[in-house]
Motif scaffolding. Structure first.
Motif, PDB file in Angstrom:
ATOM      1  N   PRO A  29      14.800  46.683 -54.634  1.00 22.81           N
ATOM      2  CA  PRO A  29      14.711  45.136 -54.007  1.00 22.81           C
ATOM      3  C   PRO A  29      13.748  45.025 -52.776  1.00 22.81           C
ATOM      4  N   SER A  30      13.849  45.965 -51.871  1.00 24.85           N
ATOM      5  CA  SER A  30      13.159  45.931 -50.645  1.00 24.85           C
ATOM      6  C   SER A  30      11.679  45.920 -50.659  1.00 24.85           C
ATOM      7  N   ASP A  31      11.042  46.398 -52.055  1.00 21.25           N
ATOM      8  CA  ASP A  31       9.645  46.418 -52.002  1.00 21.25           C
ATOM      9  C   ASP A  31       9.078  44.990 -52.042  1.00 21.25           C
ATOM     10  N   GLY A  32       9.834  43.747 -52.183  1.00 23.89           N
ATOM     11  CA  GLY A  32       9.178  42.824 -52.253  1.00 23.89           C
ATOM     12  C   GLY A  32      10.071  41.705 -53.022  1.00 23.89           C
ATOM     13  N   LEU A  33      10.571  42.052 -53.826  1.00 18.00           N
ATOM     14  CA  LEU A  33      11.303  40.968 -54.864  1.00 18.00           C
ATOM     15  C   LEU A  33      12.468  40.672 -54.036  1.00 18.00           C
ATOM     16  N   ARG A  34      13.132  41.436 -53.371  1.00 17.18           N
ATOM     17  CA  ARG A  34      14.191  41.077 -52.665  1.00 17.18           C
ATOM     18  C   ARG A  34      15.386  40.496 -53.728  1.00 17.18           C
ATOM     19  N   THR A  35      15.756  39.356 -53.362  1.00 17.31           N
ATOM     20  CA  THR A  35      16.875  38.839 -54.245  1.00 17.31           C
ATOM     21  C   THR A  35      16.529  38.565 -55.727  1.00 17.31           C
ATOM     22  N   LYS A  36      14.961  38.348 -55.909  1.00 17.91           N
ATOM     23  CA  LYS A  36      14.788  38.277 -57.312  1.00 17.91           C
ATOM     24  C   LYS A  36      14.582  39.515 -58.036  1.00 17.91           C
ATOM     25  N   PHE A  37      14.757  40.849 -57.428  1.00 22.43           N
ATOM     26  CA  PHE A  37      15.050  41.995 -58.184  1.00 22.43           C
ATOM     27  C   PHE A  37      16.355  41.859 -58.961  1.00 22.43           C
ATOM     28  N   PRO A  38      16.017  42.423 -60.473  1.00 24.28           N
ATOM     29  CA  PRO A  38      17.255  42.190 -61.330  1.00 24.28           C
ATOM     30  C   PRO A  38      18.403  42.763 -60.912  1.00 24.28           C
ATOM     31  N   LYS A  39      19.727  42.275 -61.121  1.00 25.21           N
ATOM     32  CA  LYS A  39      20.860  43.049 -60.751  1.00 25.21           C
ATOM     33  C   LYS A  39      20.941  44.306 -61.565  1.00 25.21           C
ATOM     34  N   TYR A  40      21.197  45.366 -60.790  1.00 26.16           N
ATOM     35  CA  TYR A  40      21.252  46.825 -61.526  1.00 26.16           C
ATOM     36  C   TYR A  40      22.495  47.445 -61.379  1.00 26.16           C
ATOM     37  N   ASN A  41      23.084  48.329 -62.180  1.00 25.81           N
ATOM     38  CA  ASN A  41      24.066  49.133 -61.991  1.00 25.81           C
ATOM     39  C   ASN A  41      23.897  50.690 -62.472  1.00 25.81           C
ATOM     40  N   TYR A  42      24.931  51.211 -62.498  1.00 27.78           N
ATOM     41  CA  TYR A  42      24.694  53.107 -62.833  1.00 27.78           C
ATOM     42  C   TYR A  42      24.078  53.001 -64.215  1.00 27.78           C
ATOM     43  N   ALA A  43      24.642  52.327 -65.239  1.00 27.00           N
ATOM     44  CA  ALA A  43      23.908  52.326 -66.481  1.00 27.00           C
ATOM     45  C   ALA A  43      22.412  52.154 -66.555  1.00 27.00           C
ATOM     46  N   ASP A  44      22.205  51.172 -65.758  1.00 30.86           N
ATOM     47  CA  ASP A  44      20.498  50.907 -65.362  1.00 30.86           C
ATOM     48  C   ASP A  44      19.747  51.959 -64.999  1.00 30.86           C
ATOM     49  N   MET A  45      20.476  52.681 -63.862  1.00 31.00           N
ATOM     50  CA  MET A  45      19.898  53.735 -63.110  1.00 31.00           C
ATOM     51  C   MET A  45      19.690  54.908 -63.922  1.00 31.00           C
ATOM     52  N   VAL A  46      20.825  55.296 -65.068  1.00 31.61           N
ATOM     53  CA  VAL A  46      20.694  56.325 -65.815  1.00 31.61           C
ATOM     54  C   VAL A  46      19.689  56.024 -66.776  1.00 31.61           C
ATOM     55  N   GLU A  47      19.659  55.051 -67.353  1.00 33.64           N
ATOM     56  CA  GLU A  47      18.719  54.637 -68.454  1.00 33.64           C
ATOM     57  C   GLU A  47      16.994  55.006 -67.961  1.00 33.64           C
ATOM     58  N   ALA A  48      16.964  54.314 -66.739  1.00 33.35           N
ATOM     59  CA  ALA A  48      15.878  54.610 -66.028  1.00 33.35           C
ATOM     60  C   ALA A  48      15.390  56.166 -66.023  1.00 33.35           C
ATOM     61  N   GLN A  49      16.418  57.009 -65.675  1.00 31.79           N
ATOM     62  CA  GLN A  49      16.503  58.463 -65.384  1.00 31.79           C
ATOM     63  C   GLN A  49      15.887  59.048 -66.811  1.00 31.79           C
ATOM     64  N   TYR A  50      16.492  58.663 -67.807  1.00 35.92           N
ATOM     65  CA  TYR A  50      16.419  59.012 -69.147  1.00 35.92           C
ATOM     66  C   TYR A  50      14.870  58.869 -69.677  1.00 35.92           C
ATOM     67  N   ARG A  51      14.304  57.458 -69.631  1.00 30.15           N
ATOM     68  CA  ARG A  51      13.303  57.167 -69.773  1.00 30.15           C
ATOM     69  C   ARG A  51      12.117  57.949 -69.087  1.00 30.15           C
ATOM     70  N   LEU A  52      12.541  58.392 -67.950  1.00 31.07           N
ATOM     71  CA  LEU A  52      11.603  59.102 -66.960  1.00 31.07           C
ATOM     72  C   LEU A  52      11.410  60.446 -67.772  1.00 31.07           C
ATOM     73  N   VAL A  53      12.491  61.123 -68.080  1.00 34.74           N
ATOM     74  CA  VAL A  53      12.588  62.411 -68.467  1.00 34.74           C
ATOM     75  C   VAL A  53      11.914  62.500 -69.996  1.00 34.74           C
ATOM     76  N   THR A  54      12.401  61.452 -70.793  1.00 32.86           N
ATOM     77  CA  THR A  54      11.990  61.490 -72.199  1.00 32.86           C
ATOM     78  C   THR A  54      10.443  60.898 -72.404  1.00 32.86           C
ATOM     79  N   GLU A  55      10.255  59.808 -71.856  1.00 40.27           N
ATOM     80  CA  GLU A  55       8.848  59.248 -71.937  1.00 40.27           C
ATOM     81  C   GLU A  55       7.905  59.475 -71.092  1.00 40.27           C
TER      82      GLU A  55
END
Length: 194
Positions: free
Chosen positions: A115-141
């Motif tokens: 969020p602090s990159d610029g979007l601040r409060t407009k950055f989507p709300k995220y949780n652990y599931a989103d963080m793990v999905e991002a890790q999975y996509r990084l690893v696989t894709e």
């Protein structure tokens, strides 16, 4: 021998060899960024481009191992003499000549999108599931890896490890979440086969 027993035996060997190994040199880490396109958060919000930062140690042809950091940290936290110097060197438990070690910065931390990159409060709300999905996509894709030999994490990364075990049970062979402690790799609290 069943996979759970193999992982338990591996964790014990890991702890024992860590106890007698001395700090060693290991290959220089490589850093990179990968962009996940059209990343969908658990809220349904979509970011057209989500930047994920990572570091790797070792040869990409080695057994892939993903190591996940704690809250507010980054993959760089593991590049210390007390961690990498004890684990990534020749003959050590995660010898970088045999393993391809991936140290990702979780979504919202380090050099990954946050969020602090610029979007601040407009950055989507995220949780652990989103963080793990991002890790999975990084690893696989992003890195083109279909099967991990090991997923290991401490603190928040340990929680991510549990989620990897639940959400992607066939994409890894062994997972080890651990508790916080001065020598965390010697205090693994779980290691289960996939």
């Amino acid at each position: 021998m069943n996979p759970a027993r193999i992982c338990i035996a591996g964790a014990l060997a890991f702890a024992l060899t860590s106890a007698v190994a001395s700090a060693a040199d290991y290959p220089a880490p490589k850093e990179g960024d990968w962009v996940a396109r059209d990343f969908r958060f658990h809220t349904g919000e979509v970011m057209p481009e989500l930047r994920l930062h990572y570091r790797t140690v070792g040869n990409p042809s080695g057994e892939p191992a993903l190591i996940l950091h704690g809250t507010g940290g980054s993959g760089a936290n593991f590049l210390t003499p007390a961690f990498a110097g004890e684990l990534f060197g020749p003959g050590q438990p995660l010898d970088a000549s045999k393993y391809f070690i991936i140290l990702s910065d979780a979504l919202g931390t380090g050099k990954s999108a946050r969020p602090s990159d610029g979007l601040r409060t407009k950055f989507p709300k995220y949780n652990y599931a989103d963080m793990v999905e991002a890790q999975y996509r990084l690893v696989t894709e992003g890195l083109g890896i279909r099967h991990l030999r090991l997923v290991l994490g401490n603190s928040m990364g340990g929680m991510h490890t549990w989620l990897w075990g639940e959400k992607y049970p066939t994409s890894w062979m062994c997972w080890c979440p651990w508790r916080r402690n001065p020598r965390p790799w010697r205090a693994a609290i779980g290691c289960c086969g996939g």
